[in-house]
Design a protein around this motif. Structure first.
Motif, short mmCIF file in Angstrom:
data_model
loop_
_atom_site.label_atom_id
_atom_site.label_comp_id
_atom_site.label_asym_id
_atom_site.label_seq_id
_atom_site.Cartn_x
_atom_site.Cartn_y
_atom_site.Cartn_z
N TYR A 58 0.83 -1.21 0.00
CA TYR A 58 0.00 0.00 0.00
C TYR A 58 0.86 1.26 0.00
CZ TYR A 58 -3.63 -3.39 1.07
OH TYR A 58 -4.46 -4.47 1.03
N THR A 59 1.86 1.25 -0.89
CA THR A 59 2.72 2.41 -1.07
C THR A 59 2.77 2.76 -2.56
OG1 THR A 59 4.72 1.06 -1.37
CG2 THR A 59 4.18 1.78 0.88
N THR A 60 3.13 4.00 -2.84
CA THR A 60 3.35 4.43 -4.21
C THR A 60 4.78 4.94 -4.33
OG1 THR A 60 2.39 6.59 -3.62
CG2 THR A 60 0.95 5.01 -4.74
N ASP A 61 5.47 4.56 -5.38
CA ASP A 61 6.87 4.90 -5.57
C ASP A 61 6.98 6.34 -6.06
OD1 ASP A 61 9.54 5.13 -6.35
OD2 ASP A 61 9.67 3.04 -6.99
N LEU A 62 7.51 7.22 -5.21
CA LEU A 62 7.63 8.63 -5.59
C LEU A 62 8.65 8.84 -6.69
CD1 LEU A 62 7.54 10.41 -2.09
CD2 LEU A 62 5.68 10.07 -3.71
N ALA A 63 9.70 8.02 -6.71
CA ALA A 63 10.73 8.15 -7.73
C ALA A 63 10.16 7.90 -9.12
CB ALA A 63 11.88 7.19 -7.44
N LYS A 64 9.14 7.04 -9.18
CA LYS A 64 8.48 6.74 -10.46
C LYS A 64 7.22 7.58 -10.67
CE LYS A 64 10.07 1.92 -10.44
NZ LYS A 64 9.64 0.49 -10.41
N ASN A 65 6.93 8.45 -9.71
CA ASN A 65 5.74 9.30 -9.76
C ASN A 65 4.47 8.46 -9.91
OD1 ASN A 65 4.42 11.77 -9.58
ND2 ASN A 65 4.63 12.24 -11.76
N GLU A 66 4.36 7.42 -9.08
CA GLU A 66 3.22 6.51 -9.16
C GLU A 66 1.97 7.07 -8.47
OE1 GLU A 66 5.37 2.11 -9.34
OE2 GLU A 66 4.46 2.81 -7.49
N PHE A 67 0.84 6.84 -9.11
CA PHE A 67 -0.47 7.08 -8.53
C PHE A 67 -1.27 5.79 -8.69
CE2 PHE A 67 0.73 11.42 -8.77
CZ PHE A 67 -0.23 12.23 -8.18
N VAL A 68 -1.98 5.39 -7.65
CA VAL A 68 -2.87 4.24 -7.77
C VAL A 68 -4.25 4.74 -8.14
CG1 VAL A 68 -3.31 4.27 -5.27
CG2 VAL A 68 -3.87 2.24 -6.60
N ARG A 69 -4.88 4.04 -9.08
CA ARG A 69 -6.25 4.39 -9.47
C ARG A 69 -7.21 3.40 -8.83
NH1 ARG A 69 -10.49 3.23 -12.75
NH2 ARG A 69 -11.65 5.02 -13.58
N PHE A 70 -8.23 3.92 -8.13
CA PHE A 70 -9.24 3.09 -7.50
C PHE A 70 -10.44 2.96 -8.45
CE2 PHE A 70 -6.79 4.97 -4.06
CZ PHE A 70 -6.49 3.85 -3.29
N GLY A 71 -10.68 1.72 -8.86
CA GLY A 71 -11.72 1.48 -9.85
C GLY A 71 -13.12 1.83 -9.40
N ARG A 72 -13.39 1.72 -8.10
CA ARG A 72 -14.75 1.92 -7.62
C ARG A 72 -15.18 3.39 -7.64
NH1 ARG A 72 -11.45 0.80 -3.46
NH2 ARG A 72 -11.32 2.22 -1.66
N ASN A 73 -14.23 4.31 -7.64
CA ASN A 73 -14.61 5.72 -7.62
C ASN A 73 -13.82 6.60 -8.59
OD1 ASN A 73 -12.09 6.04 -6.28
ND2 ASN A 73 -13.07 5.75 -4.28
N GLY A 74 -12.82 6.04 -9.25
CA GLY A 74 -12.07 6.80 -10.24
C GLY A 74 -11.05 7.77 -9.66
N VAL A 75 -10.81 7.71 -8.34
CA VAL A 75 -9.83 8.58 -7.69
C VAL A 75 -8.42 8.03 -7.89
CG1 VAL A 75 -9.01 9.46 -5.47
CG2 VAL A 75 -11.46 9.44 -5.98
N TYR A 76 -7.47 8.93 -8.15
CA TYR A 76 -6.05 8.57 -8.25
C TYR A 76 -5.36 9.12 -7.01
CZ TYR A 76 -6.96 8.01 -13.31
OH TYR A 76 -7.45 7.64 -14.54
N MET A 77 -4.48 8.32 -6.39
CA MET A 77 -3.82 8.76 -5.17
C MET A 77 -2.33 8.44 -5.18
SD MET A 77 -4.44 7.48 -1.21
CE MET A 77 -3.80 5.84 -1.58
N GLN A 78 -1.55 9.40 -4.72
CA GLN A 78 -0.13 9.18 -4.46
C GLN A 78 0.14 9.47 -2.99
OE1 GLN A 78 3.22 12.02 -5.61
NE2 GLN A 78 3.60 10.34 -7.06
N ILE A 79 0.72 8.52 -2.29
CA ILE A 79 1.08 8.74 -0.88
C ILE A 79 2.48 9.32 -0.83
CG2 ILE A 79 1.45 7.68 1.37
CD1 ILE A 79 -0.58 5.55 0.64
N VAL A 80 2.58 10.58 -0.44
CA VAL A 80 3.87 11.24 -0.32
C VAL A 80 4.51 10.87 1.01
CG1 VAL A 80 5.07 13.47 -0.30
CG2 VAL A 80 3.02 13.15 -1.74
N ARG A 81 3.71 10.92 2.08
CA ARG A 81 4.16 10.51 3.41
C ARG A 81 3.01 9.76 4.09
NH1 ARG A 81 5.62 16.27 3.90
NH2 ARG A 81 3.83 16.50 5.30
#
Length: 220
Positions: A58-81
């Motif tokens: 449950y992390t996103t790689d900041l070096a790769k500028n990753e965002f996870v997309r949640f299919g149920r609501n269409g929200v994209y999220m990047q966890i910075v901290r």
């Protein structure tokens, strides 16, 4: 006869012009999706799915500028901290303080903010630092369902609603809520791409996708 013919032609032109300007909800959603895709490409964002997000702890790689997309609501999220403290407890109401920046993705313009770059012009023409005005929301978790309402702050005042955008609540399943007390501790921070269906009442009514940078801090 010529008068009636002229009137009929004029009416037809007016109706045709009106039809050309009319935009259906479907048209607006297509433009929204196009704006989101353009934003993702322009910002060099790498989108991952929920399975990969889970596999990565449950992390996103900041070096790769990753965002996870949640299919149920269409929200994209990047966890910075992920932040200090602990995950939101169940069956308990918690006061959460937020700093944020809200941007209209379609126009690439900032709508409102209360982060470190937030200033407003007073009635006497001077710039006032509003970064000290944190937004406060009351949050409760029941199982996997999280509900919240704004108590005070810029979002409440600007949008005229206590309703917290659904997109703002998504990260609370994955970040910690705490108050930094020791050196090295920080508040949770995320970046979000929020479609109109998970946004503010203004965004919802105008079909506007928004980009957010938000920090979350437990008040008590």
């Amino acid at each position: 006869m010529k008068k009636y013919l002229y009137a009929a032609v004029l009416l037809a032109v007016v109706m045709l012009t009106g039809c050309e300007k009319y935009e259906t909800y479907s048209d607006m959603k297509k433009k929204e999706q196009s704006a989101i895709e353009n934003f993702i490409n322009t910002q060099g964002i790498k989108v991952i799915n929920e399975i990969q997000f889970e596999d990565q702890g449950y992390t996103t790689d900041l070096a790769k500028n990753e965002f996870v997309r949640f299919g149920r609501n269409g929200v994209y999220m990047q966890i910075v901290r992920r932040g200090c403290g602990s995950i939101l407890e169940e069956n308990r109401t918690v006061s959460v303080l937020c700093r944020f920046m809200e941007k209209n993705i379609k126009t690439d313009s900032v709508i409102i903010r209360n982060d470190d770059h937030a200033y407003i012009t007073s009635t006497v023409g001077t710039n006032l630092d509003v970064s000290t005005f944190l937004d406060k929301m009351s949050v409760q978790r029941t199982g996997t369902t999280i509900t919240a309402s704004f108590v005070e702050g810029m979002m409440y005042q600007y949008h005229g609603s206590a309703s917290v955008p659904g997109g703002w609540l998504v990260p609370l399943n994955y970040v910690n809520l705490g108050r930094p007390e020791y050196e090295g501790e920080e508040t949770a921070k995320v970046r979000l791409i929020v479609p109109h269906s998970q946004g503010t009442p203004d965004a919802s009514s105008s079909v506007i996708p928004c980009y957010y940078e938000i920090t979350y801090q437990r008040e008590r």
